[in-house]
Design an enzyme around this catalytic site. Sequence first.
Site, PDB file in Angstrom:
ATOM      1  N   ASP A 131     -17.409 -18.663  49.247  1.00  0.00           N
ATOM      2  CA  ASP A 131     -16.052 -19.067  48.877  1.00  0.00           C
ATOM      3  C   ASP A 131     -15.032 -18.264  49.670  1.00  0.00           C
ATOM      4  O   ASP A 131     -15.034 -17.042  49.634  1.00  0.00           O
ATOM      5  CB  ASP A 131     -15.819 -18.889  47.381  1.00  0.00           C
ATOM      6  CG  ASP A 131     -14.650 -19.729  46.908  1.00  0.00           C
ATOM      7  OD1 ASP A 131     -13.544 -19.543  47.426  1.00  0.00           O
ATOM      8  OD2 ASP A 131     -14.852 -20.594  46.039  1.00  0.00           O
ATOM      9  N   SER A 180     -10.114 -24.107  45.767  1.00  0.00           N
ATOM     10  CA  SER A 180     -11.565 -24.219  45.629  1.00  0.00           C
ATOM     11  C   SER A 180     -11.980 -25.420  44.802  1.00  0.00           C
ATOM     12  O   SER A 180     -13.135 -25.824  44.844  1.00  0.00           O
ATOM     13  CB  SER A 180     -12.135 -22.948  45.005  1.00  0.00           C
ATOM     14  OG  SER A 180     -11.950 -21.877  45.882  1.00  0.00           O
ATOM     15  N   GLU A 379     -23.177 -20.244  45.141  1.00  0.00           N
ATOM     16  CA  GLU A 379     -21.898 -19.735  45.635  1.00  0.00           C
ATOM     17  C   GLU A 379     -21.863 -18.215  45.630  1.00  0.00           C
ATOM     18  O   GLU A 379     -22.188 -17.589  44.622  1.00  0.00           O
ATOM     19  CB  GLU A 379     -20.744 -20.248  44.745  1.00  0.00           C
ATOM     20  CG  GLU A 379     -19.390 -19.805  45.278  1.00  0.00           C
ATOM     21  CD  GLU A 379     -18.256 -19.880  44.257  1.00  0.00           C
ATOM     22  OE1 GLU A 379     -17.118 -20.014  44.693  1.00  0.00           O
ATOM     23  OE2 GLU A 379     -18.510 -19.781  43.046  1.00  0.00           O
ATOM     24  N   HIS A 388      -8.423 -12.477  48.413  1.00  0.00           N
ATOM     25  CA  HIS A 388      -7.108 -12.598  47.774  1.00  0.00           C
ATOM     26  C   HIS A 388      -6.507 -11.215  47.507  1.00  0.00           C
ATOM     27  O   HIS A 388      -5.306 -11.018  47.615  1.00  0.00           O
ATOM     28  CB  HIS A 388      -7.222 -13.337  46.436  1.00  0.00           C
ATOM     29  CG  HIS A 388      -7.292 -14.825  46.555  1.00  0.00           C
ATOM     30  ND1 HIS A 388      -6.268 -15.574  47.077  1.00  0.00           N
ATOM     31  CD2 HIS A 388      -8.261 -15.707  46.212  1.00  0.00           C
ATOM     32  CE1 HIS A 388      -6.609 -16.864  47.048  1.00  0.00           C
ATOM     33  NE2 HIS A 388      -7.818 -16.964  46.539  1.00  0.00           N
TER      34      HIS A 388
HETATM   35 ZN   LIG Z   1     -12.560 -21.184  47.351  1.00  0.00          ZN
END
Ligand SMILES: [Zn+2]
Length: 586
Positions: A131, A180, A379, A388
């Site tokens: 991700d 996402s 994931e 982030h």
């Molecule tokens: Zn994402």
Amino acid sequence: MIKHVTAVTLGLLLWGSAAVAQTVYPIDRAEILSGAQFDFKVEFPDKVDPAKLKVTLNGQDYAAAFGRTGTFVEREEGKDQSALLLRDVALSAPGPVAVEVSDGARSRKVTWTVYDTPPRKAKNVILFIGDGMSLSHRVAARLLSKGISEGKSLGKLAMDDMPHMALVATAGSDSIITDSANSASAYSTGHKSAVNAMGVYADRTRDAFDDPRVETITSLAKRKLKMAIGIVTNTEIEDATPAAMVAHTRRRAAYDEIVEQYFAAKPDVLLGGGTANFLPKASSGSKRKDDVDYIARFREAGYMVATTAGELNTVAAKPETRQLLGLFAAGNMDGVLDRKFLKGGGVKKFPEQPDLTEQVQAALTVLSRNEAGFFLMVESGMIDKYAHLLDMERAVYDTIMLDNAVRLAKDWAGKRGNDTLILVVSDHSHPNSLVGTINDDMSSTPNVPFRERVGVYEKAGFPNYPAPDADGYPSRVDVSRRIAIFSASLPDHYETFRPKLDDPNEPTTKGDDAGTFKANDKYKDVPGAVLRPGNLPAMVGASVHSGEDVILTAIGPGSERVKGSMDNTEVFRVMVDALGLGAVGQ
Ligand SMILES: [Zn+2]
């Protein structure tokens, strides 16, 4: 001058006419798998006389084409706006489909493409999603886990060492920047969607659960081929990427309802964090708004339940385990840098969380008990969360962890004779770049600002992390010559030029005005720290996603379709092709 005015006027005219046309879902240029279910909806900008309504597919009345009449809503949401809705339809004949809508006054035409697939060639499909994994994370993971000498890497990442590679474009139906939810939805359904939406087209009504749905690959694989389904993550299992494998909602934050949708869909293996929304509201640590105990429900439905790495390994090894629910933290699980080395974040509270490789091993063990094959999504989700937070070391360590999980799956598939399509992809990028190294020894003057220690070009040289352990992790990140990854999207924050050794970085705190953020004073007095004024609105408290393409690599039957420049919706097509999910007779 005249030319200029004409262009502006034309622009307004185009805008004006687009604003009053009917909206058709699926949208124009949608590609629809033969036999896959979807909801058909037409939104009219004003109230329509049903007697004047004409809706055709390739010239045939829609009711005849779909085999059913839809529901006509004269005043949707109590406003002078009509709608036509028909749920769970499918088209089987491949080719272009012209959808024409007329209310007597206005008309709209969209064109879909229905496609079939060749016969099945893969028994299993494993979709790995890093991700927010960007090129910088990948290169840094290679540097740290493989080493480099005189400019040549001393080894390849398992995710790079694959025969097929493509660039994947990630934009959503409403924006060049995806989140996402809609990016994972593009992979799981082959349809574009909007920010915060998954498994649906985001329509105009307020209800977050009435939007026109499109079928997911997990539903198709189960419904058509009786395949087992696995969903594995190290974020909350309700988070967007894992949820998009099964859920249909306009609102990714609807965790309670997403758990309900998981229970209805019953994926065979479900592993991640996010216990809080499985617990009844009376339980301590619950975030549910109702009294339903979903852990008890899953148990009653035949699931084995694991809450620690030890339980996971024990339960997966039992030959009778066919359905497995593993929830290892109240919220997100911790990244590998905290779990293995620093013991920060939530590790003290949840000390026995499994590694992503243990989760994947357990999933492969359980899912491969199904003779009909399986679809597994894995994931490494904290790469994004750390990106982030401008916590580059943690993002890179979780990229190495993803690569370890990929290697495990490749080895597993190799031993079986390569009957498994393995894809590794990111869902969107982060504007992170590897610009050099940060060198504590670049200046002997104690008070030189830390930015003067950023080594670029020949001054970057090579980082001096200790040799990696057997899993590819250097034992320390606070070395004197370390990677410098900077983000191009910034909230106001203090840049310390140092890894965060206690807990994950917290660049911002709540600002003085409601909804705003400011630099976190916690890092103000770190020697050498500088206040970096942000380049994002004050309402944004973290670094954000970026719109660049991401890399897809693939190995196994069907992987030859991965090449060149692809749209994210085509990743779905690669998988359904390999499984023959649109083949004649499926
Ligand atoms: Zn994402």
